[in-house]
Design a protein around this motif. Structure first.
Motif, PDB file in Angstrom:
ATOM      1  N   PRO A 193       0.815  -1.230   0.000  1.00 17.13           N
ATOM      2  CA  PRO A 193       0.000   0.000   0.000  1.00 17.13           C
ATOM      3  C   PRO A 193       0.844   1.274   0.000  1.00 17.13           C
ATOM      4  CG  PRO A 193      -0.838  -1.583   1.605  1.00 17.13           C
ATOM      5  CD  PRO A 193       0.494  -2.093   1.161  1.00 17.13           C
ATOM      6  N   LEU A 194       1.940   1.248   0.758  1.00 18.85           N
ATOM      7  CA  LEU A 194       2.805   2.427   0.820  1.00 18.85           C
ATOM      8  C   LEU A 194       3.490   2.673  -0.519  1.00 18.85           C
ATOM      9  CD1 LEU A 194       4.206   4.677   2.408  1.00 18.85           C
ATOM     10  CD2 LEU A 194       5.913   3.002   3.139  1.00 18.85           C
ATOM     11  N   LEU A 195       3.996   1.612  -1.148  1.00 11.01           N
ATOM     12  CA  LEU A 195       4.694   1.767  -2.424  1.00 11.01           C
ATOM     13  C   LEU A 195       3.755   2.267  -3.518  1.00 11.01           C
ATOM     14  CD1 LEU A 195       6.880  -1.471  -2.363  1.00 11.01           C
ATOM     15  CD2 LEU A 195       7.663   0.882  -2.075  1.00 11.01           C
ATOM     16  N   SER A 196       2.545   1.723  -3.559  1.00  9.30           N
ATOM     17  CA  SER A 196       1.597   2.179  -4.570  1.00  9.30           C
ATOM     18  C   SER A 196       1.156   3.619  -4.302  1.00  9.30           C
ATOM     19  CB  SER A 196       0.392   1.248  -4.625  1.00  9.30           C
ATOM     20  OG  SER A 196      -0.284   1.224  -3.377  1.00  9.30           O
ATOM     21  N   ALA A 197       1.096   3.991  -3.014  1.00 14.03           N
ATOM     22  CA  ALA A 197       0.744   5.370  -2.683  1.00 14.03           C
ATOM     23  C   ALA A 197       1.856   6.331  -3.095  1.00 14.03           C
ATOM     24  CB  ALA A 197       0.463   5.499  -1.188  1.00 14.03           C
ATOM     25  N   VAL A 198       3.106   5.918  -2.943  1.00 14.89           N
ATOM     26  CA  VAL A 198       4.229   6.751  -3.366  1.00 14.89           C
ATOM     27  C   VAL A 198       4.182   6.967  -4.876  1.00 14.89           C
ATOM     28  CG1 VAL A 198       6.738   6.830  -3.597  1.00 14.89           C
ATOM     29  CG2 VAL A 198       5.712   6.126  -1.434  1.00 14.89           C
ATOM     30  N   GLU A 199       3.818   5.916  -5.614  1.00 18.56           N
ATOM     31  CA  GLU A 199       3.687   6.056  -7.068  1.00 18.56           C
ATOM     32  C   GLU A 199       2.466   6.890  -7.427  1.00 18.56           C
ATOM     33  OE1 GLU A 199       3.411   3.178 -11.019  1.00 18.56           O
ATOM     34  OE2 GLU A 199       2.290   2.734  -9.196  1.00 18.56           O
ATOM     35  N   GLY A 200       1.462   6.889  -6.541  1.00 16.75           N
ATOM     36  CA  GLY A 200       0.252   7.651  -6.804  1.00 16.75           C
ATOM     37  C   GLY A 200      -0.810   6.875  -7.551  1.00 16.75           C
ATOM     38  N   GLN A 201      -0.728   5.531  -7.505  1.00 18.03           N
ATOM     39  CA  GLN A 201      -1.680   4.700  -8.231  1.00 18.03           C
ATOM     40  C   GLN A 201      -2.241   3.630  -7.287  1.00 18.03           C
ATOM     41  OE1 GLN A 201      -2.483   5.594 -11.260  1.00 18.03           O
ATOM     42  NE2 GLN A 201      -0.805   7.067 -11.520  1.00 18.03           N
ATOM     43  N   ASP A 202      -3.269   2.951  -7.759  1.00 20.85           N
ATOM     44  CA  ASP A 202      -3.796   1.799  -7.034  1.00 20.85           C
ATOM     45  C   ASP A 202      -3.996   0.666  -8.032  1.00 20.85           C
ATOM     46  OD1 ASP A 202      -6.832   1.396  -7.754  1.00 20.85           O
ATOM     47  OD2 ASP A 202      -6.529   3.550  -7.575  1.00 20.85           O
ATOM     48  N   PRO A 203      -4.161  -0.574  -7.549  1.00 22.81           N
ATOM     49  CA  PRO A 203      -4.144  -1.709  -8.472  1.00 22.81           C
ATOM     50  C   PRO A 203      -5.417  -1.925  -9.283  1.00 22.81           C
ATOM     51  CG  PRO A 203      -4.439  -2.470  -6.225  1.00 22.81           C
ATOM     52  CD  PRO A 203      -4.192  -1.002  -6.147  1.00 22.81           C
ATOM     53  N   ASN A 204      -6.505  -1.243  -8.981  1.00 27.67           N
ATOM     54  CA  ASN A 204      -7.776  -1.575  -9.621  1.00 27.67           C
ATOM     55  C   ASN A 204      -8.403  -0.432 -10.417  1.00 27.67           C
ATOM     56  OD1 ASN A 204      -7.795  -4.239  -8.539  1.00 27.67           O
ATOM     57  ND2 ASN A 204      -8.522  -3.425  -6.580  1.00 27.67           N
ATOM     58  N   THR A 205      -7.747   0.721 -10.500  1.00 27.88           N
ATOM     59  CA  THR A 205      -8.288   1.839 -11.258  1.00 27.88           C
ATOM     60  C   THR A 205      -7.999   1.673 -12.747  1.00 27.88           C
ATOM     61  OG1 THR A 205      -8.039   3.347  -9.387  1.00 27.88           O
ATOM     62  CG2 THR A 205      -8.231   4.337 -11.574  1.00 27.88           C
ATOM     63  N   PHE A 206      -9.026   1.816 -13.578  1.00 24.52           N
ATOM     64  CA  PHE A 206      -8.873   1.700 -15.026  1.00 24.52           C
ATOM     65  C   PHE A 206      -8.433   3.054 -15.595  1.00 24.52           C
ATOM     66  CE2 PHE A 206     -10.576  -2.148 -14.092  1.00 24.52           C
ATOM     67  CZ  PHE A 206     -11.160  -2.877 -15.114  1.00 24.52           C
ATOM     68  N   HIS A 207      -7.541   2.984 -16.574  1.00 23.10           N
ATOM     69  CA  HIS A 207      -7.064   4.193 -17.258  1.00 23.10           C
ATOM     70  C   HIS A 207      -7.277   4.002 -18.757  1.00 23.10           C
ATOM     71  CE1 HIS A 207      -5.128   5.748 -13.592  1.00 23.10           C
ATOM     72  NE2 HIS A 207      -4.756   4.502 -13.371  1.00 23.10           N
ATOM     73  N   ASP A 208      -8.506   4.209 -19.205  1.00 22.34           N
ATOM     74  CA  ASP A 208      -8.815   4.001 -20.623  1.00 22.34           C
ATOM     75  C   ASP A 208      -8.099   4.990 -21.521  1.00 22.34           C
ATOM     76  OD1 ASP A 208     -10.520   1.953 -19.878  1.00 22.34           O
ATOM     77  OD2 ASP A 208     -12.273   3.265 -19.735  1.00 22.34           O
ATOM     78  N   ASP A 209      -7.769   6.159 -20.994  1.00 22.59           N
ATOM     79  CA  ASP A 209      -7.109   7.164 -21.812  1.00 22.59           C
ATOM     80  C   ASP A 209      -5.673   6.798 -22.153  1.00 22.59           C
ATOM     81  OD1 ASP A 209      -6.742   7.463 -18.989  1.00 22.59           O
ATOM     82  OD2 ASP A 209      -5.693   9.355 -19.382  1.00 22.59           O
ATOM     83  N   LEU A 210      -5.133   5.775 -21.501  1.00 23.09           N
ATOM     84  CA  LEU A 210      -3.758   5.345 -21.779  1.00 23.09           C
ATOM     85  C   LEU A 210      -3.698   4.173 -22.741  1.00 23.09           C
ATOM     86  CD1 LEU A 210      -2.326   5.510 -18.128  1.00 23.09           C
ATOM     87  CD2 LEU A 210      -2.154   7.238 -19.930  1.00 23.09           C
ATOM     88  N   LEU A 211      -4.841   3.811 -23.331  1.00 21.28           N
ATOM     89  CA  LEU A 211      -4.911   2.656 -24.229  1.00 21.28           C
ATOM     90  C   LEU A 211      -5.213   3.102 -25.650  1.00 21.28           C
ATOM     91  CD1 LEU A 211      -7.021   0.270 -21.946  1.00 21.28           C
ATOM     92  CD2 LEU A 211      -4.528   0.406 -22.145  1.00 21.28           C
ATOM     93  N   ASP A 212      -4.692   2.333 -26.593  1.00 19.84           N
ATOM     94  CA  ASP A 212      -4.895   2.600 -28.015  1.00 19.84           C
ATOM     95  C   ASP A 212      -6.050   1.728 -28.504  1.00 19.84           C
ATOM     96  OD1 ASP A 212      -4.788   3.167 -30.670  1.00 19.84           O
ATOM     97  OD2 ASP A 212      -2.727   2.491 -30.990  1.00 19.84           O
ATOM     98  N   SER A 213      -7.212   2.330 -28.714  1.00 24.72           N
ATOM     99  CA  SER A 213      -8.382   1.554 -29.135  1.00 24.72           C
ATOM    100  C   SER A 213      -8.209   0.970 -30.527  1.00 24.72           C
ATOM    101  CB  SER A 213      -9.630   2.444 -29.099  1.00 24.72           C
ATOM    102  OG  SER A 213      -9.457   3.588 -29.935  1.00 24.72           O
ATOM    103  N   ALA A 214      -7.353   1.565 -31.332  1.00 27.80           N
ATOM    104  CA  ALA A 214      -7.162   1.067 -32.695  1.00 27.80           C
ATOM    105  C   ALA A 214      -6.475  -0.295 -32.721  1.00 27.80           C
ATOM    106  CB  ALA A 214      -6.353   2.078 -33.501  1.00 27.80           C
ATOM    107  N   THR A 215      -5.713  -0.615 -31.677  1.00 29.28           N
ATOM    108  CA  THR A 215      -5.009  -1.905 -31.612  1.00 29.28           C
ATOM    109  C   THR A 215      -5.673  -2.880 -30.653  1.00 29.28           C
ATOM    110  OG1 THR A 215      -3.531  -1.060 -29.894  1.00 29.28           O
ATOM    111  CG2 THR A 215      -2.811  -0.821 -32.194  1.00 29.28           C
ATOM    112  N   GLY A 216      -6.876  -2.590 -30.202  1.00 25.29           N
ATOM    113  CA  GLY A 216      -7.584  -3.493 -29.305  1.00 25.29           C
ATOM    114  C   GLY A 216      -7.299  -3.261 -27.841  1.00 25.29           C
ATOM    115  N   GLY A 217      -6.652  -2.141 -27.521  1.00 28.34           N
ATOM    116  CA  GLY A 217      -6.430  -1.827 -26.112  1.00 28.34           C
ATOM    117  C   GLY A 217      -5.002  -1.954 -25.653  1.00 28.34           C
TER     118      GLY A 217
END
Length: 317
Positions: free
Chosen positions: A54-78
């Motif tokens: 939990p501490l390491l993921s908090a330092v990175e500023g992320q969590d394991p279950n949040t989806f980031h659709d804006d970081l995926l290329d829909s043209a290649t299937g994700g």
């Protein structure tokens, strides 16, 4: 001539090595070996990462279950945008294809599941193996015969097929990490029992055990005070070698889709989802695979270092 209890204990002491002294000597030998130090440091670091997920993921500023659709290329299937699976300052190891979940956060949280299941299963195997092995080695002829046949039967069982069958029939509502630990412990205790029984048969012939018997000590007291200290070296060595085997077993069952279920992360589950993305996103496969490989090698190296350190002849190797 009849000896008193005190005299019998004094007579037995020269033939017995104090458990504390043996442990201290073994620890010094382990630290003196470069391979042992590297393995111990790596194992300690992996355990620390799992505990501090939990501490390491908090330092990175992320969590394991949040989806980031804006970081995926829909043209290649994700597939992840950017190079090396979308590695960036915000996502240290990139993101998963099709979901965009942070790979670093899922990796460190997956370490908790993989190491936790393996540690729990190994502890269960150790407990059952010690009880069965001591009962067979110190019990009577009939107890030894019955328990040895039960152990042989447990060794003959195809563990993988039974694990798959049990995981398939148990309701999904049952916590999967706990179920995995119970199944691996219930199917994997036999080698420990074999080792403990063989050592107990040897140790019960020692002079200090005979002296304890003459004083009227119970079988349980003899097992606890006289036999168990002599089992530290072989049992500790086998435990260190069994734990990576349980990690691989958990990863394999999760890879087959029978282990930990999403969204709970585990290394085997990550590998299962990565198989179809190897050509598009190699990092998604290589990162959990290499992490699992390093972990298995570290525990295996630690087991080998323990074997040499706890061996009375280890100092001359």
């Amino acid at each position: 001539m009849t000896l008193t209890s005190t005299e019998l204990g004094a007579a037995a002491s020269p033939g017995r090595r104090p458990a504390g002294g043996a442990a201290t000597t073994g620890w010094a030998r382990l630290r003196a070996r470069p391979a042992g130090r590297v393995a111990l440091l790596t194992v300690g670091l992996l355990v620390l990462v799992a505990l501090a997920a939990p501490l390491l993921s908090a330092v990175e500023g992320q969590d394991p279950n949040t989806f980031h659709d804006d970081l995926l290329d829909s043209a290649t299937g994700g597939s992840p945008l950017g190079r090396f699976g979308g590695i960036s300052a915000d996502h240290w190891l990139g993101v998963e294809p099709t979901t965009g979940r942070d790979l670093f956060a899922r990796l460190v949280y997956g370490a908790r599941v993989s190491l936790g299941v393996a540690a729990g299963a190994t502890a269960g195997q150790l407990l059952i193996g010690l009880l069965v092995g001591l009962a067979a080695g110190l019990g009577g002829r009939w107890a030894d015969a019955v328990l040895s046949r039960v152990t042989d039967l447990a060794l003959a069982l195809p563990g993988l097929f039974f694990s798959i069958a049990l995981l398939a029939v148990v309701p999904q509502s049952f916590p999967r990490p706990l179920l995995l630990g119970l199944i691996l412990a219930g199917l994997g205790w036999a080698p420990t029992a074999r080792i403990v029984r063989a050592e107990a048969l040897v140790l019960r012939e020692r002079e200090y055990v005979a002296a304890a018997q003459l004083t009227g000590a119970s079988t349980w007291r003899i097992a606890r005070r006289e036999i168990l200290p002599g089992l530290v070296a072989p049992v500790a060595t086998y435990t260190a070698l069994a734990l990576p085997g349980n990690m691989v077993a958990e990863a394999g069952l999760s890879f087959l889709g029978l282990g930990v279920k999403p969204p709970t992360p585990s290394w085997g589950q990550m590998l299962s989802g990565a198989t179809t993305w190897f050509q598009v996103d190699p990092a998604y496969v290589l990162i959990p695979a290499l992490t699992l490989l390093v972990c298995v090698l570290a525990f295996t190296g630690l087991g080998e270092a323990l074997r040499v350190a706890l061996d009375p002849k280890g100092a001359r190797r």
